[in-house]
Design an enzyme around this catalytic site. Sequence first.
Site, PDB file in Angstrom:
ATOM      1  CB  SER A   1     -14.197  14.043   5.069  1.00 34.19           C
ATOM      2  OG  SER A   1     -14.051  14.863   3.930  1.00 34.19           O
TER       3      SER A   1
ATOM      4  CG  HIS B   1     -18.394  14.667   5.503  1.00 34.14           C
ATOM      5  ND1 HIS B   1     -19.496  15.137   6.193  1.00 34.14           N
ATOM      6  CD2 HIS B   1     -17.659  15.761   5.184  1.00 34.14           C
ATOM      7  CE1 HIS B   1     -19.422  16.449   6.299  1.00 34.14           C
ATOM      8  NE2 HIS B   1     -18.326  16.858   5.685  1.00 34.14           N
TER       9      HIS B   1
ATOM     10  CG  ASP C   1     -16.009  17.972   2.997  1.00 39.12           C
ATOM     11  OD1 ASP C   1     -16.913  18.507   3.663  1.00 39.12           O
ATOM     12  OD2 ASP C   1     -15.175  17.180   3.476  1.00 39.12           O
TER      13      ASP C   1
ATOM     14  CG  MET D   1     -14.927  22.638  -0.617  1.00 39.04           C
ATOM     15  SD  MET D   1     -13.252  22.843   0.040  1.00 39.04           S
ATOM     16  CE  MET D   1     -13.304  21.695   1.415  1.00 39.04           C
TER      17      MET D   1
ATOM     18  CG  HIS E   1     -20.249  19.943   4.432  1.00 41.29           C
ATOM     19  ND1 HIS E   1     -19.071  20.062   5.150  1.00 41.29           N
ATOM     20  CD2 HIS E   1     -20.898  21.121   4.603  1.00 41.29           C
ATOM     21  CE1 HIS E   1     -19.024  21.254   5.719  1.00 41.29           C
ATOM     22  NE2 HIS E   1     -20.115  21.916   5.387  1.00 41.29           N
TER      23      HIS E   1
ATOM     24  CG  MET F   1     -18.451  23.799   2.813  1.00 44.01           C
ATOM     25  SD  MET F   1     -16.862  23.106   3.311  1.00 44.01           S
ATOM     26  CE  MET F   1     -17.024  21.473   2.631  1.00 44.01           C
TER      27      MET F   1
ATOM     28  CG  MET G   1     -18.504  24.234   9.527  1.00 43.10           C
ATOM     29  SD  MET G   1     -18.009  22.789   8.555  1.00 43.10           S
ATOM     30  CE  MET G   1     -16.215  22.876   8.571  1.00 43.10           C
TER      31      MET G   1
ATOM     32  CG  ASP H   1     -17.042  18.618   8.722  1.00 46.10           C
ATOM     33  OD1 ASP H   1     -15.990  17.955   8.696  1.00 46.10           O
ATOM     34  OD2 ASP H   1     -17.563  19.122   7.697  1.00 46.10           O
TER      35      ASP H   1
END
Length: 222
Positions: A11, A36, A38, A40, A69, A71, A140, A178
Site C-alpha cells: 500500500s 494498493h 487507499d 479516503m 481501495h 474508503m 479489513m 488488509d
Amino acid sequence: MRERNLIFSPSLLGSDFSAPLKALDDIASSGADYVHLDVMDGSFVPEITFGAKFIKDIRPHTDLVFDVHLMIDRPERCIQSFLDAGAGIITVHAESTPHAWRAMMMAREGGAEAGIAINPGTPVSAIEPLLDIADYVLVMTVNPGWGGQRFIPECLKKVEILNALRENSGYSYLIEVDGGLSLQNVRLAYQKGADVIASGSSFFKEDDKSLFIQRMTEEALS
Ligand code: DX5
Ligand code: ZN
C-alpha cells in the site's frame, strides 16, 4: 490444504507521499504484482488521502496492477473517474453505500475487476448476495482509515468462512486481507484462505523490500 498463489499488494499509504514514483519503483522492483491505493474521503473514514487525478497521473509510470481501495461514501458516484484513471481493481465498502451491487457492476462493465470490502464489525452474511459478482473480497484486519495499526486476529474467522463458501459454493473471488499484515501473521492469513496481502507499514519500513516479499512468501507457505 490446497496450494494457492500469494499475491502482494503493497500500500502506497505506507510510503513517503513526497516521492510516490520512488515508492512505485520500490514496489515494482520488490517483485510485487499490485500496488494498493487507499482512497479516503474524510467522511467514510476521518482521513483524506488522494483521488482519481493522482491515480491517473501516476498510471503511466508503472505496469503494476492498480488495486484501488475506495474508503469513500457513495462510491457509485465516482466509479467512472477511477476507471478513467486506470484502476485494474476497484473495491468498494459494503458499509459505504446501499448501492454496492451497482458500483461493482459499473466497475466490471467498465473493464476493471470488482471487489467488496468489509470492516472488522461487518459479517460475511452482509455481503453474501454480492459474492457472485465479486472478483475480490477484501477483509479489513484493522479499522479502515490509517496505516500502521495493530492486526485484529478475530477478522481471520471471516477469511475462513469466505474460503469455505468459495470451496463449497463454487465462487471464484480472491480473498484480500488488509491492515497490520506482517511476518507475524501472514502464515495464519494464508492458511485461513487469503490470496492477496495488502501491506503498507511493514513493507515500507524494510530497506530490502524484495527480501521482505521473499520472507513473507516463505513464511506463508511454510
Ligand atoms: C487502512 C488501509 C490499509 C493500510 C494498510 O485503512 O486500507 O491498506 O494502508 O497499512 P498497514 O499495513 O500499515 O496496516
Ligand atoms: Zn487498503
